[in-house]
Design a protein around this motif. Structure first.
Motif, short mmCIF file in Angstrom:
data_model
loop_
_atom_site.label_atom_id
_atom_site.label_comp_id
_atom_site.label_asym_id
_atom_site.label_seq_id
_atom_site.Cartn_x
_atom_site.Cartn_y
_atom_site.Cartn_z
N ILE A 1 50.20 43.62 38.86
CA ILE A 1 49.47 42.65 38.04
C ILE A 1 49.44 43.12 36.59
CG2 ILE A 1 47.21 41.62 37.60
CD1 ILE A 1 46.80 41.51 40.63
N SER A 2 49.17 44.40 36.38
CA SER A 2 49.10 44.94 35.03
C SER A 2 50.42 44.77 34.29
CB SER A 2 48.70 46.41 35.08
OG SER A 2 48.66 46.96 33.79
N GLU A 3 51.52 45.09 34.96
CA GLU A 3 52.84 44.95 34.32
C GLU A 3 53.27 43.50 34.21
OE1 GLU A 3 55.40 47.34 36.74
OE2 GLU A 3 54.57 49.23 36.00
N GLY A 4 52.94 42.70 35.22
CA GLY A 4 53.42 41.32 35.27
C GLY A 4 52.80 40.39 34.24
N ILE A 5 51.52 40.58 33.95
CA ILE A 5 50.87 39.66 33.00
C ILE A 5 50.29 40.40 31.80
CG2 ILE A 5 50.38 37.89 34.72
CD1 ILE A 5 47.51 38.88 34.84
N SER A 6 50.68 41.65 31.62
CA SER A 6 50.26 42.46 30.46
C SER A 6 48.74 42.53 30.31
CB SER A 6 50.90 41.91 29.18
OG SER A 6 52.29 41.93 29.27
N VAL A 7 48.11 42.96 31.38
CA VAL A 7 46.66 43.14 31.39
C VAL A 7 46.40 44.63 31.61
CG1 VAL A 7 44.55 42.63 32.69
CG2 VAL A 7 46.20 40.84 32.27
N PRO A 8 45.46 45.22 30.87
CA PRO A 8 45.14 46.63 31.12
C PRO A 8 44.65 46.84 32.56
CG PRO A 8 44.12 45.88 29.09
CD PRO A 8 44.69 44.67 29.75
N ALA A 9 45.00 47.98 33.12
CA ALA A 9 44.62 48.27 34.51
C ALA A 9 43.10 48.30 34.68
CB ALA A 9 45.23 49.61 34.94
N GLU A 10 42.36 48.58 33.61
CA GLU A 10 40.89 48.61 33.70
C GLU A 10 40.32 47.22 33.96
OE1 GLU A 10 42.21 49.73 30.35
OE2 GLU A 10 42.88 51.37 31.59
N TYR A 11 41.08 46.17 33.66
CA TYR A 11 40.62 44.80 33.86
C TYR A 11 40.81 44.33 35.30
CZ TYR A 11 40.24 43.92 28.80
OH TYR A 11 39.89 43.94 27.47
N ILE A 12 41.43 45.15 36.13
CA ILE A 12 41.76 44.76 37.50
C ILE A 12 40.92 45.58 38.47
CG2 ILE A 12 43.60 44.53 39.20
CD1 ILE A 12 45.54 44.64 36.72
N GLU A 13 40.26 44.89 39.40
CA GLU A 13 39.42 45.57 40.40
C GLU A 13 39.84 45.10 41.78
OE1 GLU A 13 34.81 45.49 41.84
OE2 GLU A 13 35.23 45.21 39.71
N VAL A 14 40.11 46.05 42.66
CA VAL A 14 40.47 45.75 44.04
C VAL A 14 39.42 46.38 44.95
CG1 VAL A 14 42.23 46.00 45.83
CG2 VAL A 14 42.93 45.76 43.43
N ALA A 15 38.74 45.56 45.72
CA ALA A 15 37.69 46.04 46.63
C ALA A 15 38.04 45.61 48.05
CB ALA A 15 36.33 45.48 46.23
N THR A 16 38.18 46.59 48.93
CA THR A 16 38.48 46.32 50.33
C THR A 16 37.75 47.34 51.20
OG1 THR A 16 40.40 47.78 50.40
CG2 THR A 16 40.79 45.51 49.72
N GLY A 17 37.74 47.06 52.49
CA GLY A 17 37.19 48.02 53.43
C GLY A 17 38.19 49.13 53.71
N ASP A 18 37.69 50.29 54.13
CA ASP A 18 38.56 51.44 54.37
C ASP A 18 38.82 51.71 55.85
OD1 ASP A 18 38.89 51.92 51.68
OD2 ASP A 18 37.18 53.28 51.56
N GLY B 1 35.64 41.76 64.10
CA GLY B 1 36.17 43.11 64.11
C GLY B 1 37.63 43.20 63.74
N ARG B 2 38.34 42.09 63.74
CA ARG B 2 39.76 42.12 63.37
C ARG B 2 40.02 41.58 61.97
NH1 ARG B 2 43.32 37.36 66.12
NH2 ARG B 2 44.88 38.38 64.86
N LEU B 3 38.97 41.14 61.28
CA LEU B 3 39.14 40.55 59.95
C LEU B 3 39.11 41.62 58.86
CD1 LEU B 3 36.98 37.32 60.21
CD2 LEU B 3 39.46 37.57 60.47
N ILE B 4 40.09 41.55 58.00
CA ILE B 4 40.19 42.46 56.86
C ILE B 4 39.70 41.70 55.62
CG2 ILE B 4 41.74 43.85 55.44
CD1 ILE B 4 43.70 43.79 57.86
N HIS B 5 38.64 42.19 55.01
CA HIS B 5 38.10 41.56 53.80
C HIS B 5 38.74 42.19 52.57
CE1 HIS B 5 35.13 41.17 50.48
NE2 HIS B 5 35.24 39.92 50.85
N TYR B 6 39.06 41.36 51.60
CA TYR B 6 39.59 41.87 50.33
C TYR B 6 39.09 41.02 49.18
CZ TYR B 6 43.09 38.18 51.00
OH TYR B 6 43.72 36.98 51.21
N ARG B 7 38.92 41.68 48.04
CA ARG B 7 38.46 40.99 46.83
C ARG B 7 39.22 41.61 45.65
NH1 ARG B 7 33.81 38.30 44.70
NH2 ARG B 7 33.45 38.89 42.54
N VAL B 8 39.96 40.75 44.96
CA VAL B 8 40.71 41.18 43.78
C VAL B 8 40.20 40.36 42.60
CG1 VAL B 8 42.99 41.36 42.72
CG2 VAL B 8 42.74 41.71 45.18
#
Length: 134
Positions: free
Chosen positions: A63-80, A91-98
């Motif tokens: 995303i940072s390279e593709g649309i020229s956005v600083p990496a600090e502007y991108i947040e990826v939150a998922t379960g571990d 129990g089989r669902l993977i949650h993600y938030r970008v």
């Protein structure tokens, strides 16, 4: 002379509408690009059972390279924790938030009195996907 003065006053305002159309097209392309990167990463995460650190860093990098956005502007939150295909219920669902902060939403923002801090939007993809890890 009066008509010329009115034209000079109205022309910059009319040009903003033309520039806004272009800004909307650019922002739409950015959103489509973000969606395609996240979709590809989601498909990989389904196979792994969760979003690995490699997948998360790939999302940020692409995303940072593709649309020229600083990496600090991108947040990826998922379960571990790994989710499995045959788990019961959620129990089989993977949650993600970008979320990606995009600048320059309004064309001519400074001319209209919109500060650079106000002329931003955070594009968010918040969803679930079912794990396919056996």
């Amino acid at each position: 002379m009066k008509q010329f003065i009115v034209l000079m006053a109205v022309l910059p305002i009319m040009l903003i509408f033309l520039l806004q159309f272009t800004a909307d097209q650019v922002n739409g392309e950015k959103a489509a690009f973000i969606q395609s990167v996240v979709y590809a990463a989601k498909e990989d995460a389904k196979q792994e059972g969760y979003f690995t650190e490699e997948i998360k860093s790939r999302i940020v990098r692409e995303i940072s390279e593709g649309i020229s956005v600083p990496a600090e502007y991108i947040e990826v939150a998922t379960g571990d924790e790994i989710k499995y295909r045959y788990a019961k219920g959620d129990g089989r669902l993977i949650h993600y938030r970008v979320s990606v902060k995009l600048d320059g939403v309004m064309a001519g923002g400074r001319f209209l009195g919109i500060s650079d801090n106000e002329n931003t939007v955070t594009y968010v993809i918040d969803s679930y996907t079912a794990s396919e890890k056996i």
